[in-house]
Design a protein around this motif. Sequence first.
Motif, PDB file in Angstrom:
ATOM      1  N   MET A  32     -43.717  32.707 -43.614  1.00 35.76           N
ATOM      2  CA  MET A  32     -43.995  31.288 -43.431  1.00 35.76           C
ATOM      3  C   MET A  32     -45.289  30.927 -44.143  1.00 35.76           C
ATOM      4  N   GLY A  33     -45.485  29.635 -44.377  1.00 37.31           N
ATOM      5  CA  GLY A  33     -46.700  29.223 -45.058  1.00 37.31           C
ATOM      6  C   GLY A  33     -47.000  27.765 -44.860  1.00 37.31           C
ATOM      7  N   TRP A  34     -48.196  27.411 -45.204  1.00 34.37           N
ATOM      8  CA  TRP A  34     -48.654  26.019 -45.200  1.00 34.37           C
ATOM      9  C   TRP A  34     -48.954  25.590 -46.631  1.00 34.37           C
ATOM     10  N   PHE A  35     -48.498  24.403 -46.954  1.00 32.80           N
ATOM     11  CA  PHE A  35     -48.706  23.807 -48.267  1.00 32.80           C
ATOM     12  C   PHE A  35     -49.267  22.404 -48.076  1.00 32.80           C
ATOM     13  N   ALA A  48     -52.083  28.636 -47.307  1.00 33.66           N
ATOM     14  CA  ALA A  48     -52.145  29.742 -46.356  1.00 33.66           C
ATOM     15  C   ALA A  48     -50.730  30.236 -46.095  1.00 33.66           C
ATOM     16  N   VAL A  49     -50.533  31.529 -46.263  1.00 32.05           N
ATOM     17  CA  VAL A  49     -49.194  32.084 -46.059  1.00 32.05           C
ATOM     18  C   VAL A  49     -49.267  33.342 -45.207  1.00 32.05           C
ATOM     19  N   MET A  50     -48.130  33.684 -44.599  1.00 30.25           N
ATOM     20  CA  MET A  50     -48.076  34.847 -43.725  1.00 30.25           C
ATOM     21  C   MET A  50     -46.789  35.627 -43.974  1.00 30.25           C
ATOM     22  N   ASP A  51     -46.941  36.931 -44.267  1.00 27.69           N
ATOM     23  CA  ASP A  51     -45.775  37.799 -44.424  1.00 27.69           C
ATOM     24  C   ASP A  51     -45.127  38.057 -43.069  1.00 27.69           C
ATOM     25  N   SER A  52     -43.967  38.679 -43.098  1.00 26.88           N
ATOM     26  CA  SER A  52     -43.263  38.972 -41.852  1.00 26.88           C
ATOM     27  C   SER A  52     -44.026  39.959 -40.978  1.00 26.88           C
ATOM     28  N   ASP A  53     -44.899  40.768 -41.561  1.00 24.36           N
ATOM     29  CA  ASP A  53     -45.685  41.726 -40.780  1.00 24.36           C
ATOM     30  C   ASP A  53     -47.011  41.153 -40.320  1.00 24.36           C
TER      31      ASP A  53
END
Length: 121
Positions: A32-35, A48-53
């Motif tokens: 998921m991420g924010w744009f 800002a982004v986030m991997d599955s881990d």
Amino acid sequence: QLVESGGGLVQPGGSLNLSCAATGKTNVLNCMGWFRRTPGKAAREGIAVMDSDGTTRYAESVKGRFTISQDNAKNTLYLQMNSLKPEDTGVYYCAADETTIATMWPGGYNYWGQGTQVTVS
């Protein structure tokens, strides 16, 4: 479906906490991420982004001021924004995808929220 909330008008130096609630087939959403889209720019900028881990990455423009996090139990993604500047003004979007590694490139996401306006003035 992704639904953002928490935007608004804030003075420079202030804070906002954006939320993105995911509904439906949330089990397929891995990264998921924010744009954001700032005034005068057509393209959405990954901030800002986030991997599955849970690994996170930030754009240089927000590093140290913004924090991405998630509450898996609530299927909600957050963006805590501190020390806001006028140049942070824009429409903020959350995005998600089935892939496990998040990217700052908006083309890497299949699911998008409708956006929430953030104005720093």
